[in-house]
Design a protein around this motif. Sequence first.
Motif, PDB file in Angstrom:
ATOM      1  N   SER A   1       0.815  -1.077  -0.189  1.00  0.00           N
ATOM      2  CA  SER A   1       0.094   0.111  -0.121  1.00  0.00           C
ATOM      3  C   SER A   1       0.846   1.300   0.052  1.00  0.00           C
ATOM      4  N   TYR A   2       0.258   2.345  -0.659  1.00  0.00           N
ATOM      5  CA  TYR A   2       1.075   3.723  -0.754  1.00  0.00           C
ATOM      6  C   TYR A   2       1.041   4.441   0.641  1.00  0.00           C
ATOM      7  N   HIS A   3       0.121   3.989   1.341  1.00  0.00           N
ATOM      8  CA  HIS A   3      -0.028   4.967   2.487  1.00  0.00           C
ATOM      9  C   HIS A   3       0.919   4.763   3.579  1.00  0.00           C
ATOM     10  N   SER A   4       1.281   6.136   4.106  1.00  0.00           N
ATOM     11  CA  SER A   4       2.173   6.109   5.190  1.00  0.00           C
ATOM     12  C   SER A   4       1.800   7.164   6.009  1.00  0.00           C
ATOM     13  N   ASN A   5       1.246   7.299   7.308  1.00  0.00           N
ATOM     14  CA  ASN A   5       0.800   8.196   8.260  1.00  0.00           C
ATOM     15  C   ASN A   5       1.879   8.984   8.835  1.00  0.00           C
ATOM     16  N   SER A   6       2.997   8.943   8.382  1.00  0.00           N
ATOM     17  CA  SER A   6       4.172   9.947   9.007  1.00  0.00           C
ATOM     18  C   SER A   6       4.267  11.138   8.460  1.00  0.00           C
ATOM     19  N   ASP A   7       3.213  11.444   7.493  1.00  0.00           N
ATOM     20  CA  ASP A   7       3.069  12.817   6.796  1.00  0.00           C
ATOM     21  C   ASP A   7       1.744  13.368   7.094  1.00  0.00           C
ATOM     22  N   PRO A   8       1.454  14.020   8.262  1.00  0.00           N
ATOM     23  CA  PRO A   8       0.286  14.504   8.570  1.00  0.00           C
ATOM     24  C   PRO A   8      -0.232  15.307   7.402  1.00  0.00           C
ATOM     25  N   ALA A   9       0.155  16.191   6.560  1.00  0.00           N
ATOM     26  CA  ALA A   9      -0.495  16.857   5.511  1.00  0.00           C
ATOM     27  C   ALA A   9      -1.185  15.776   4.547  1.00  0.00           C
ATOM     28  N   HIS A  10      -0.265  14.730   4.004  1.00  0.00           N
ATOM     29  CA  HIS A  10      -0.609  13.832   3.066  1.00  0.00           C
ATOM     30  C   HIS A  10      -1.578  12.885   3.453  1.00  0.00           C
ATOM     31  N   THR A  11      -1.793  12.473   4.849  1.00  0.00           N
ATOM     32  CA  THR A  11      -2.834  11.706   5.561  1.00  0.00           C
ATOM     33  C   THR A  11      -4.090  12.523   5.562  1.00  0.00           C
ATOM     34  N   ALA A  12      -3.809  13.692   6.124  1.00  0.00           N
ATOM     35  CA  ALA A  12      -5.211  14.551   5.959  1.00  0.00           C
ATOM     36  C   ALA A  12      -5.942  14.765   4.665  1.00  0.00           C
ATOM     37  N   SER A  13      -5.077  14.986   3.405  1.00  0.00           N
ATOM     38  CA  SER A  13      -5.410  14.919   2.345  1.00  0.00           C
ATOM     39  C   SER A  13      -6.044  13.719   1.589  1.00  0.00           C
ATOM     40  N   MET A  14      -5.571  12.660   2.152  1.00  0.00           N
ATOM     41  CA  MET A  14      -6.127  11.143   1.930  1.00  0.00           C
ATOM     42  C   MET A  14      -7.483  11.100   2.540  1.00  0.00           C
ATOM     43  N   ALA A  15      -7.571  11.752   3.767  1.00  0.00           N
ATOM     44  CA  ALA A  15      -9.131  11.515   4.447  1.00  0.00           C
ATOM     45  C   ALA A  15     -10.038  12.298   3.842  1.00  0.00           C
ATOM     46  N   TYR A  16      -9.804  13.348   3.124  1.00  0.00           N
ATOM     47  CA  TYR A  16     -10.591  14.147   2.275  1.00  0.00           C
ATOM     48  C   TYR A  16     -10.757  13.334   1.152  1.00  0.00           C
ATOM     49  N   GLU A  17     -10.076  12.817   0.363  1.00  0.00           N
ATOM     50  CA  GLU A  17     -10.193  12.097  -0.533  1.00  0.00           C
ATOM     51  C   GLU A  17     -11.405  10.995  -0.420  1.00  0.00           C
ATOM     52  N   TYR A  18     -11.160  10.179   0.807  1.00  0.00           N
ATOM     53  CA  TYR A  18     -12.093   9.058   1.126  1.00  0.00           C
ATOM     54  C   TYR A  18     -13.616   9.881   1.141  1.00  0.00           C
ATOM     55  N   ALA A  19     -13.493  11.014   1.945  1.00  0.00           N
ATOM     56  CA  ALA A  19     -14.737  11.801   2.243  1.00  0.00           C
ATOM     57  C   ALA A  19     -15.463  12.008   1.017  1.00  0.00           C
ATOM     58  N   ASP A  20     -14.631  12.699   0.093  1.00  0.00           N
ATOM     59  CA  ASP A  20     -15.373  12.885  -1.248  1.00  0.00           C
ATOM     60  C   ASP A  20     -15.711  11.789  -1.992  1.00  0.00           C
ATOM     61  N   ALA A  21     -15.057  10.439  -1.836  1.00  0.00           N
ATOM     62  CA  ALA A  21     -15.399   9.294  -2.536  1.00  0.00           C
ATOM     63  C   ALA A  21     -16.745   8.827  -1.980  1.00  0.00           C
ATOM     64  N   MET A  22     -16.866   9.103  -0.580  1.00  0.00           N
ATOM     65  CA  MET A  22     -18.087   8.842  -0.001  1.00  0.00           C
ATOM     66  C   MET A  22     -19.419   9.627  -0.309  1.00  0.00           C
ATOM     67  N   LEU A  23     -19.101  10.873  -0.475  1.00  0.00           N
ATOM     68  CA  LEU A  23     -20.115  11.721  -0.865  1.00  0.00           C
ATOM     69  C   LEU A  23     -20.572  11.437  -2.367  1.00  0.00           C
ATOM     70  N   ALA A  24     -19.579  11.177  -3.271  1.00  0.00           N
ATOM     71  CA  ALA A  24     -19.943  10.740  -4.524  1.00  0.00           C
ATOM     72  C   ALA A  24     -20.810   9.564  -4.667  1.00  0.00           C
ATOM     73  N   ALA A  25     -20.484   8.541  -3.723  1.00  0.00           N
ATOM     74  CA  ALA A  25     -21.070   7.258  -3.903  1.00  0.00           C
ATOM     75  C   ALA A  25     -22.522   7.340  -3.229  1.00  0.00           C
ATOM     76  N   ARG A  26     -22.655   8.531  -2.550  1.00  0.00           N
ATOM     77  CA  ARG A  26     -24.351   8.619  -1.836  1.00  0.00           C
ATOM     78  C   ARG A  26     -25.287   8.942  -3.016  1.00  0.00           C
ATOM     79  N   VAL A  27     -24.802   9.581  -4.211  1.00  0.00           N
ATOM     80  CA  VAL A  27     -25.581  10.132  -5.092  1.00  0.00           C
ATOM     81  C   VAL A  27     -25.636   9.088  -6.322  1.00  0.00           C
ATOM     82  N   LYS A  28     -24.811   8.135  -6.197  1.00  0.00           N
ATOM     83  CA  LYS A  28     -24.960   7.189  -7.351  1.00  0.00           C
ATOM     84  C   LYS A  28     -26.072   6.174  -7.264  1.00  0.00           C
ATOM     85  N   PRO A  29     -26.867   6.129  -8.295  1.00  0.00           N
ATOM     86  CA  PRO A  29     -27.888   5.214  -8.467  1.00  0.00           C
ATOM     87  C   PRO A  29     -27.861   3.719  -8.010  1.00  0.00           C
TER      88      PRO A  29
END
Length: 87
Positions: free
Chosen positions: A59-87
Motif C-alpha cells: 500500500s502507498y499509505h504512510s501516516n508519517s506525513d500529516p498533511a498527506h494523511t489529512a489530504s487522503m482523509a478528504y479524498e475518502y470523504a469526497d468518494a463517500m459523498l460521490a457514492a451517496r448520489v450514485k443510483p
Amino acid sequence: MNKDTGGPAFPVSYDHDTFQPSRVDEAKRLMSGMDLRDYFATKALQGLLSWAGDDSSGSYHSNSDPAHTASMAYEYADAMLAARVKP
C-alpha cells in the motif's frame, strides 16, 4: 475550490420556540455545525491513523506525513459523498 459538503452532518429541525433566536445570524449559528464532508473525513482519518503504515502489502499509505494523511482523509470523504448520489 468549491466542494459539495453534503450538507450538515447532524441536521436539526428548526423549532422557533426551542431556539428563540433574536436575529437571523443567531439562528444560523444555532443550527450550524460540522458538514457531512468533514464528518466523513474525520471517520476516514481515524482509520488511516489506526494503521501503522509499515505494512508490507504494498500500500502507498504512510501516516508519517500529516498533511498527506489529512489530504487522503478528504479524498475518502469526497468518494463517500460521490457514492451517496450514485443510483
